[in-house]
Design an enzyme around this catalytic site. Sequence first.
Site, PDB file in Angstrom:
ATOM      1  N   GLY B  69       0.817  -1.210   0.000  1.00 18.89           N
ATOM      2  CA  GLY B  69       0.000   0.000   0.000  1.00 18.89           C
ATOM      3  C   GLY B  69       0.848   1.255   0.000  1.00 18.89           C
ATOM      4  N   THR B  70       1.936   1.220   0.738  1.00 22.36           N
ATOM      5  CA  THR B  70       2.814   2.392   0.810  1.00 22.36           C
ATOM      6  C   THR B  70       3.361   2.737  -0.570  1.00 22.36           C
ATOM      7  OG1 THR B  70       3.409   2.012   3.115  1.00 22.36           O
ATOM      8  CG2 THR B  70       4.987   3.247   1.781  1.00 22.36           C
ATOM      9  N   ASN B 149      -7.178   4.439   9.412  1.00 18.96           N
ATOM     10  CA  ASN B 149      -6.657   3.201  10.000  1.00 18.96           C
ATOM     11  C   ASN B 149      -6.658   3.196  11.522  1.00 18.96           C
ATOM     12  OD1 ASN B 149      -4.679   5.241   9.338  1.00 18.96           O
ATOM     13  ND2 ASN B 149      -3.125   3.893  10.185  1.00 18.96           N
ATOM     14  N   GLN B 179      -7.451   0.391   4.101  1.00 19.83           N
ATOM     15  CA  GLN B 179      -8.328  -0.125   5.163  1.00 19.83           C
ATOM     16  C   GLN B 179      -9.768  -0.292   4.700  1.00 19.83           C
ATOM     17  OE1 GLN B 179      -7.491  -1.343   7.948  1.00 19.83           O
ATOM     18  NE2 GLN B 179      -5.380  -0.618   8.216  1.00 19.83           N
ATOM     19  N   SER B 199      -3.946  -2.803  -0.499  1.00 23.76           N
ATOM     20  CA  SER B 199      -2.859  -3.677  -0.045  1.00 23.76           C
ATOM     21  C   SER B 199      -3.392  -5.082   0.142  1.00 23.76           C
ATOM     22  CB  SER B 199      -2.313  -3.133   1.281  1.00 23.76           C
ATOM     23  OG  SER B 199      -1.447  -4.070   1.859  1.00 23.76           O
ATOM     24  N   HIS B 201      -2.084  -7.596   2.281  1.00 19.25           N
ATOM     25  CA  HIS B 201      -1.997  -8.286   3.582  1.00 19.25           C
ATOM     26  C   HIS B 201      -3.049  -7.846   4.586  1.00 19.25           C
ATOM     27  CE1 HIS B 201       0.120  -5.360   6.353  1.00 19.25           C
ATOM     28  NE2 HIS B 201       0.273  -4.748   5.196  1.00 19.25           N
ATOM     29  N   THR B 242      10.277  -7.978 -12.676  1.00 20.04           N
ATOM     30  CA  THR B 242       9.577  -9.257 -12.821  1.00 20.04           C
ATOM     31  C   THR B 242       8.449  -9.353 -11.800  1.00 20.04           C
ATOM     32  OG1 THR B 242      11.631 -10.255 -13.555  1.00 20.04           O
ATOM     33  CG2 THR B 242       9.901 -11.760 -12.822  1.00 20.04           C
ATOM     34  N   CYS B 327       2.015   1.233  12.900  1.00 17.42           N
ATOM     35  CA  CYS B 327       3.059   1.737  12.006  1.00 17.42           C
ATOM     36  C   CYS B 327       3.930   2.814  12.646  1.00 17.42           C
ATOM     37  CB  CYS B 327       2.438   2.282  10.727  1.00 17.42           C
ATOM     38  SG  CYS B 327       1.644   1.004   9.758  1.00 17.42           S
TER      39      CYS B 327
END
Lengths: 207, 381
Positions: B69-70, B149, B179, B199, B201, B242, B327
């Site tokens: 996401g970042t 978040n 989120q 994102s 995860h 790749t 974070c």
Amino acid sequence: MLDQKSDYTEGLRLFYLKKYDEALPLLLRAAEAGDVKSQHFVAMLYENGNGVARDYEKAAYWYRRTAESGDREAMLTYAMIRALGKGTDADAADACHWATLSLHSGNEKARQTLSILRAQAQDAVRAATEAFTAAHKAGDAEEAMRQLNIAAECGSGNAQFALFQLLYDGQGDVPADKVSALLWLRDAAEQGHAEAKALLATCEGQA
Amino acid sequence: MIYLDHAATTPVPGEVADTVRDTLVHQFGNPSSQYGIGREAKALVSRCRETVAQALGGQPGRLVFTSCGTESDNFAIRLAAWQGRHTGRHIITTAVEHSAVLEPCKQLEQEGCSVTYLKPDKNGNITAAQVAESLRADTVLVSVMLVNNETGCVFPLREISDVLKSAGSKALLHTDAVQGFLKVPFRADTLGADLISVSGHKIGAPKGVGALYLGARVNAEQAKKHALLAGGGQENGLRSGTEATAQLAGFAKAVELRCAALDEALAHMAAIKQYALEQLLAIDGVVRVGDGAAPHVLAVSLVGYPSANIVEDLSAQGICVSAGSACHRGKASHVYEAMNLPKKVQSGVLRVSFGPETQESDIDALAAALKRHRDTRFPML
């Protein structure tokens, strides 16, 4: 000052000659004038009944005066007097207070005594914790701080850790005191406080 | 272990892990290779793109896979600033964005852009009217997250998009939807955002994969001149390198699993959040922080008890929650500061976040541990 010193010197000479009855008036005069070493000997004479009738009350008084002057050995002795109630009321919390002061002043001999005293001061921890809660709810920060100190001195790892956090950066009217903060951190770690142990290990790892 | 930090990351379901492993072992070809396993890998990437794009409600050709996401946020912000470079250098964002948005905005400030940071109200909300008031002729980017978040507040992207349209603004609208993706239903083609970051995860995919959706107002051909990574031309020339086929396969599988039972999962999380709200607010000294409507995030504060201590204490009991955002561990949260919360409320903020797996018994354990903490620890003076 000169009289005080000469009284102490002469009193000490007589003390070691076991001429206690002659030593006492000189040491007493110097003690009353504020000489800390003389105060300590006067306390011993009253405690052991040398040259005078045994008087625990007076011994306790002079040990307290010596402890208050910052003598870390006297702090530990007075802690034991308060724990045993010799010549004074037995007071587990005050005993822990003086033994903690002695340890935090650098008297490593106080560590073992303190651990015994703290084991006997669990009622005092509970009382201080309750008093802290009441003061905190009432917004009385000064009294809350006093009770937090009592709980910490009596062996509450949580209170010790809270004091560490409070003193490390300071909070509100309480100024930062990193030296005291770290002493409380060490105490808390020794009490088995998990976060304190982890933090101390980190600090020591970085040292 | 009781895991109540799904806004930080999520457990990876066994099926997703199996897919990742299977891809690593059996479909290891390079998608750029012309022989069999290369073509298979290329087809796999294509299928993954379709799956994720479909879940986003957008077109596969507009989806760029990234590593997280970042990265998506950084790329979106840089891209929008570059596309609008002849229009102006003004950016609007909020003071409560994730650092993945705030930090690139700060970088752009260093490079001469001016940035307006919208402050939330005391409940953590941002309004479209605030955007309208700050909008200028030289505004080239508005970046507002879909779901905060730390508070779970859902921001009005559709209304903000309407503000930009009615003002005739050329500014691109970016949203960090990390989120919000598969937590707060939206469709890329109707949300009104030109750039959408997501994102993997946060929804059960492995770490290391994300995506950026580029809407119709983003000039993809021009954007190639400002590619995130220059090289072999993968990801439509926007992000060479790749493709991480195993992560992409895991991402797509996680999306499939979530989508297959999305309504039930959202209803379950909302019910769990309501239950948590009741149980936690019943503890004397606990207050709610913000009024976030997202079903999976709840912020509360045990007023006066440092949250770092709470998190450590709960952790020792096998309960995982976050002190604000995971974070920025150890630092005061910029979100709660921006909300202007009293210091003692700020100090005790906990973010509890839920997933489809969360049970009421998990909440009961949290409430009991929090009460125990309050009863045994000393609060700030």
